[in-house]
Enzyme design. Structure first.
Site, PDB file in Angstrom:
ATOM      1  N   THR A 134       0.863  -1.524  -0.109  1.00 18.91           N
ATOM      2  CA  THR A 134       0.108   0.322  -0.258  1.00 18.91           C
ATOM      3  C   THR A 134       0.656   1.246  -0.183  1.00 18.91           C
ATOM      4  OG1 THR A 134      -1.204   1.107   1.051  1.00 18.91           O
ATOM      5  CG2 THR A 134      -0.300  -0.529   2.739  1.00 18.91           C
ATOM      6  N   ASP A 135       0.216   1.853  -0.374  1.00 16.30           N
ATOM      7  CA  ASP A 135       1.037   3.462  -0.561  1.00 16.30           C
ATOM      8  C   ASP A 135       1.110   4.474   0.951  1.00 16.30           C
ATOM      9  OD1 ASP A 135      -1.605   4.306   0.437  1.00 16.30           O
ATOM     10  OD2 ASP A 135      -1.973   5.830  -1.320  1.00 16.30           O
ATOM     11  N   GLU A 136       0.182   3.298   2.013  1.00 19.30           N
ATOM     12  CA  GLU A 136       0.544   4.126   3.401  1.00 19.30           C
ATOM     13  C   GLU A 136       1.737   3.522   4.500  1.00 19.30           C
ATOM     14  OE1 GLU A 136      -3.375   3.290   6.048  1.00 19.30           O
ATOM     15  OE2 GLU A 136      -3.779   3.664   3.580  1.00 19.30           O
ATOM     16  N   TYR A 183      -1.627  -0.582  10.833  1.00 15.98           N
ATOM     17  CA  TYR A 183      -1.483  -0.997   9.806  1.00 15.98           C
ATOM     18  C   TYR A 183      -0.043  -1.009   8.663  1.00 15.98           C
ATOM     19  CZ  TYR A 183      -3.100  -2.070   4.996  1.00 15.98           C
ATOM     20  OH  TYR A 183      -3.428  -1.897   3.395  1.00 15.98           O
ATOM     21  N   LYS A 187       2.635  -3.488   7.214  1.00 18.92           N
ATOM     22  CA  LYS A 187       2.483  -3.578   5.726  1.00 18.92           C
ATOM     23  C   LYS A 187       3.709  -3.583   5.182  1.00 18.92           C
ATOM     24  CE  LYS A 187       0.195  -4.425   3.100  1.00 18.92           C
ATOM     25  NZ  LYS A 187      -0.028  -5.718   2.260  1.00 18.92           N
ATOM     26  N   PRO A 238     -20.441   9.295   8.776  1.00 21.22           N
ATOM     27  CA  PRO A 238     -19.364   9.908  10.487  1.00 21.22           C
ATOM     28  C   PRO A 238     -17.834  10.600   9.829  1.00 21.22           C
ATOM     29  CG  PRO A 238     -19.418   7.663  10.617  1.00 21.22           C
ATOM     30  CD  PRO A 238     -20.345   7.967   9.388  1.00 21.22           C
TER      31      PRO A 238
HETATM   32  P1  NAD Z   1      -9.654  -7.010   2.574  1.00 22.72           P
HETATM   33  O1  NAD Z   1      -9.772  -6.731   3.624  1.00 22.72           O
HETATM   34  O2  NAD Z   1     -11.088  -7.078   1.053  1.00 22.72           O
HETATM   35  O3  NAD Z   1      -9.364  -8.716   1.831  1.00 22.72           O
HETATM   36  C1  NAD Z   1      -8.249  -9.223   2.532  1.00 22.72           C
HETATM   37  C2  NAD Z   1      -8.448 -11.108   2.270  1.00 22.72           C
HETATM   38  O4  NAD Z   1      -7.847 -11.971   3.237  1.00 22.72           O
HETATM   39  C3  NAD Z   1      -9.863 -11.339   3.252  1.00 22.72           C
HETATM   40  O5  NAD Z   1     -10.473 -12.371   1.976  1.00 22.72           O
HETATM   41  C4  NAD Z   1      -9.646 -12.264   4.086  1.00 22.72           C
HETATM   42  O6  NAD Z   1     -10.022 -13.322   4.283  1.00 22.72           O
HETATM   43  C5  NAD Z   1      -7.971 -12.631   4.157  1.00 22.72           C
HETATM   44  N1  NAD Z   1      -7.570 -13.105   4.807  1.00 22.72           N
HETATM   45  C6  NAD Z   1      -7.297 -11.908   5.718  1.00 22.72           C
HETATM   46  N2  NAD Z   1      -6.102 -12.996   7.359  1.00 22.72           N
HETATM   47  C7  NAD Z   1      -5.856 -13.860   6.032  1.00 22.72           C
HETATM   48  C8  NAD Z   1      -5.218 -14.841   6.572  1.00 22.72           C
HETATM   49  N3  NAD Z   1      -4.154 -14.719   7.819  1.00 22.72           N
HETATM   50  N4  NAD Z   1      -4.985 -15.955   6.168  1.00 22.72           N
HETATM   51  C9  NAD Z   1      -5.436 -15.955   4.827  1.00 22.72           C
HETATM   52  N5  NAD Z   1      -6.221 -15.056   4.661  1.00 22.72           N
HETATM   53  C10 NAD Z   1      -6.803 -14.072   4.640  1.00 22.72           C
HETATM   54  O7  NAD Z   1      -8.344  -6.146   1.511  1.00 22.72           O
HETATM   55  P2  NAD Z   1      -8.735  -5.101   0.148  1.00 22.72           P
HETATM   56  O8  NAD Z   1      -8.680  -3.524   0.865  1.00 22.72           O
HETATM   57  O9  NAD Z   1      -8.910  -6.522  -0.892  1.00 22.72           O
HETATM   58  O10 NAD Z   1      -7.025  -4.960   0.418  1.00 22.72           O
HETATM   59  C11 NAD Z   1      -6.276  -6.849  -0.314  1.00 22.72           C
HETATM   60  C12 NAD Z   1      -3.878  -6.131  -0.312  1.00 22.72           C
HETATM   61  O11 NAD Z   1      -4.486  -4.970  -0.866  1.00 22.72           O
HETATM   62  C13 NAD Z   1      -3.970  -6.186   1.025  1.00 22.72           C
HETATM   63  O12 NAD Z   1      -2.259  -6.609   1.367  1.00 22.72           O
HETATM   64  C14 NAD Z   1      -4.155  -4.948   1.618  1.00 22.72           C
HETATM   65  O13 NAD Z   1      -2.497  -4.211   2.472  1.00 22.72           O
HETATM   66  C15 NAD Z   1      -3.905  -4.166  -0.297  1.00 22.72           C
HETATM   67  N6  NAD Z   1      -4.105  -2.572  -0.301  1.00 22.72           N
HETATM   68  C16 NAD Z   1      -5.365  -2.236  -0.574  1.00 22.72           C
HETATM   69  C17 NAD Z   1      -5.744  -1.501  -0.441  1.00 22.72           C
HETATM   70  C18 NAD Z   1      -7.036  -0.825  -0.719  1.00 22.72           C
HETATM   71  O14 NAD Z   1      -7.405   0.404  -1.496  1.00 22.72           O
HETATM   72  N7  NAD Z   1      -7.893  -1.887  -0.192  1.00 22.72           N
HETATM   73  C19 NAD Z   1      -5.209  -0.352  -1.177  1.00 22.72           C
HETATM   74  C20 NAD Z   1      -3.146  -0.644  -1.898  1.00 22.72           C
HETATM   75  C21 NAD Z   1      -3.025  -2.058  -0.934  1.00 22.72           C
HETATM   76  O1  DAU Z   2      -3.977   4.550   0.852  1.00 21.31           O
HETATM   77  C1  DAU Z   2      -4.124   2.612   0.776  1.00 21.31           C
HETATM   78  C2  DAU Z   2      -5.248   2.208   1.497  1.00 21.31           C
HETATM   79  O2  DAU Z   2      -6.578   2.567   1.368  1.00 21.31           O
HETATM   80  C3  DAU Z   2      -4.766   0.499   1.537  1.00 21.31           C
HETATM   81  O3  DAU Z   2      -3.948   0.541   2.201  1.00 21.31           O
HETATM   82  C4  DAU Z   2      -6.720   0.860   3.509  1.00 21.31           C
HETATM   83  O4  DAU Z   2      -6.568  -0.716   3.459  1.00 21.31           O
HETATM   84  C5  DAU Z   2      -7.231   0.692   2.857  1.00 21.31           C
HETATM   85  O5  DAU Z   2      -8.351   0.495   3.603  1.00 21.31           O
HETATM   86  C6  DAU Z   2      -7.459   2.035   2.942  1.00 21.31           C
HETATM   87  O6  DAU Z   2      -7.014   2.797   3.639  1.00 21.31           O
HETATM   88  P1  DAU Z   2      -7.384   4.416   4.025  1.00 21.31           P
HETATM   89  O7  DAU Z   2      -7.813   4.208   5.622  1.00 21.31           O
HETATM   90  O8  DAU Z   2      -7.815   5.056   3.332  1.00 21.31           O
HETATM   91  O9  DAU Z   2      -9.345   4.160   3.332  1.00 21.31           O
HETATM   92  P2  DAU Z   2     -10.757   4.559   4.413  1.00 21.31           P
HETATM   93  O10 DAU Z   2     -11.690   4.300   3.509  1.00 21.31           O
HETATM   94  O11 DAU Z   2     -11.086   3.376   5.710  1.00 21.31           O
HETATM   95  O12 DAU Z   2     -10.665   5.821   4.925  1.00 21.31           O
HETATM   96  C7  DAU Z   2     -10.771   6.469   3.525  1.00 21.31           C
HETATM   97  C8  DAU Z   2     -10.576   7.590   4.301  1.00 21.31           C
HETATM   98  O13 DAU Z   2     -12.093   8.355   4.411  1.00 21.31           O
HETATM   99  C9  DAU Z   2     -10.011   8.362   5.419  1.00 21.31           C
HETATM  100  O14 DAU Z   2      -9.256   9.904   5.451  1.00 21.31           O
HETATM  101  C10 DAU Z   2     -10.577   8.013   6.860  1.00 21.31           C
HETATM  102  C11 DAU Z   2     -11.674   9.050   5.829  1.00 21.31           C
HETATM  103  N1  DAU Z   2     -12.825   7.861   6.802  1.00 21.31           N
HETATM  104  C12 DAU Z   2     -13.209   6.791   6.880  1.00 21.31           C
HETATM  105  C13 DAU Z   2     -14.430   5.458   7.626  1.00 21.31           C
HETATM  106  C14 DAU Z   2     -14.658   4.293   7.129  1.00 21.31           C
HETATM  107  C15 DAU Z   2     -14.067   8.586   7.656  1.00 21.31           C
HETATM  108  O15 DAU Z   2     -14.084   9.804   7.316  1.00 21.31           O
HETATM  109  N2  DAU Z   2     -14.477   8.533   7.579  1.00 21.31           N
HETATM  110  C16 DAU Z   2     -15.245   6.696   8.162  1.00 21.31           C
HETATM  111  O16 DAU Z   2     -16.351   6.188   8.555  1.00 21.31           O
END
Ligand code: NAD
Ligand code: DAU
Length: 377
Positions: A134-136, A183, A187, A238
């Site tokens: 992730t970019d985080e 988190y 990562k 929220p």
């Molecule tokens: P998600 O939470 O929707 O899915 C995660 C999946 O991993 C689920 O199906 C869960 O059951 C599985 N999992 C969790 N723990 C496990 C374990 N111990 N063993 C096997 N499976 C397990 O997540 P996502 O948003 O699809 O993200 C997927 C990947 O991409 C993550 O590595 C996340 O860090 C990365 N990522 C997400 C975003 C985003 O915006 N969502 C952006 C950049 C990178």
């Molecule tokens: O940047 C990539 C990341 O993006 C991934 O690695 C993470 O897995 C993914 O969850 C996401 O992280 P964020 O924290 O940016 O996503 P989230 O949807 O939780 O929140 C997006 C923004 O909105 C953040 O600034 C927090 C804000 N937010 C989020 C929630 C859930 C609110 O203001 N209210 C909320 O209820």
């Protein structure tokens, strides 16, 4: 014939990657390894679950013995690792689970891949361990231009009506890691382990760091699906702090397409940033969501703006994320396919057309569904 292990394939991004690979590569065996935590949902893969080149295995990546057995028994050639705990708010409440899955789980997978590939006559030839990050991990960027300036690059994912950057700096691949949340710390640590396995043992690894994804099948604890669901039910929205935090949004299928490209064409030991040059303040994207849901539900656009409720800020809330994906565009020719306006319209429509998917999750029924699916296998 190749056999590819995709971890976390029942989650949001993983399900799009599994679907793309199963449909695009009928000559590959695709094995989806997922523990099915609260975030894993086999309903995300209903359309491909009966394809002959697809198999689901329920397993925890931390279970080294069984992961190794699976990799050996299935003769895995390549791994695309997405399994993780992914929600920042949960990591603030329970950092230990994040360290376990994201750090130790990734280490377990690395060790298992290494052990199996080391035992083969061809060793690492034709093998690949691709870690999705992730970019985080880069921390937070400053917001030097709160009104917005013209970004240096554009992609097809950039918004047509709102094409701005909120600072001159972007996340580039050479930046030092500075994670803030548990988190992102977990990562970052997993990324370091992946690179260490290349530098120490020569394991053929690749790491990519992507910005915020949006699209169908995202668990409704994340901003976009949570807010669409709340607007639908006219529940409060929220907004953390002042809603001024900036995120860079990419349609999930364009992330999946980048993963496909990098898995096949990326350089071993390299890192690529993935993002669309599409920065939004939370409050602005929330207004887009309200207007879009209102319009699609036949309400007056903006009539639900009063659902916006400012709440206590997230602890350690990163101010601005903005990815520079120009290396990926330049070196591998990646170009997203969907402009933001089209992507967000498709996303809102999908959640409104698939309300039962949302309702099953919010009512907990999906757990029963995947338990029964799993028993039937
Ligand atoms: P998600 O939470 O929707 O899915 C995660 C999946 O991993 C689920 O199906 C869960 O059951 C599985 N999992 C969790 N723990 C496990 C374990 N111990 N063993 C096997 N499976 C397990 O997540 P996502 O948003 O699809 O993200 C997927 C990947 O991409 C993550 O590595 C996340 O860090 C990365 N990522 C997400 C975003 C985003 O915006 N969502 C952006 C950049 C990178
Ligand atoms: O940047 C990539 C990341 O993006 C991934 O690695 C993470 O897995 C993914 O969850 C996401 O992280 P964020 O924290 O940016 O996503 P989230 O949807 O939780 O929140 C997006 C923004 O909105 C953040 O600034 C927090 C804000 N937010 C989020 C929630 C859930 C609110 O203001 N209210 C909320 O209820």
């Amino acid at each position: 014939m190749k056999t590819i292990l995709i971890t976390g394939g029942a989650g949001f991004i993983g399900s799009h990657v599994v679907r793309l690979f199963v449909n695009k590569y009928p000559n590959y065996n695709i094995i989806n390894l997922d523990k099915l935590t609260y975030a894993g949902n086999l309903a995300n893969l209903k359309d491909i679950e009966d394809k002959p080149n697809y198999k689901f295995v329920r397993l925890d990546i931390c279970d080294f013995d069984n992961v190794l057995k699976l990799i050996q028994d299935e003769h895995i050639d390549g791994i695309i690792h997405l399994a993780a705990e992914s929600h920042v708010d949960r990591s603030i409440k329970d950092p230990f689970t994040f360290a376990k899955t994201n750090v130790l789980g990734t280490l377990s997978l690395l060790q298992a891949a290494k052990a199996y590939w080391d035992s083969l006559p061809e060793k690492y030839e034709g093998k690949r361990f691709y870690h999705i990050s992730t970019d985080e991990v880069y921390g937070a960027l400053e917001m030097t231009h709160p009104q917005g300036i013209e970004p240096p690059f554009t992609t097809k994912a950039s918004s047509a009506n709102h094409h701005v950057a909120y600072g001159e700096k972007f996340f580039t691949e050479d930046l030092k890691y500075l994670p803030h949340s548990p988190y992102s710390a977990s990562k970052a640590s997993s990324d370091h382990f992946v690179r260490a396995f290349h530098d120490t043992y020569g394991l053929p690894t690749i790491v990519t760091n992507c910005s915020n994804n949006y699209g169908p099948y995202q668990f409704p604890e994340k901003l976009i699906p949570l807010f669409i669901n709340n607007i639908r039910h006219r529940k409060p929205l929220p907004v953390y702090g002042k809603g001024e935090n900036v995120r860079d949004w990419l349609f999930v299928e364009d992330h999946a397409r980048a993963i496909d490209l990098i898995f096949h064409k990326g350089t071993i030991a390299d890192t690529y940033n993935i993002g669309g040059f599409n920065e939004w303040k939370n409050i602005d994207i929330i207004k887009v969501l309200i207007n879009t849901v209102d319009r699609l539900l036949g309400r007056n656009e903006g009539e639900d703006l009063d659902l916006i409720t400012y709440v206590t800020d997230r602890a350690g809330h990163d101010l601005r994320y903005a990815i520079d994906s120009s290396k990926l565009q330049r070196e591998l020719g990646w170009e997203p396919s969907l402009q933001f306006e089209e992507g967000i319209e498709r996303t809102v429509r999908w959640y409104l057309d698939n309300q039962s998917w949302l309702d099953n999750i919010t009512s907990g029924d999906y757990e029963k569904y995947y338990e029964s699916m799993y028993k039937n296998r």
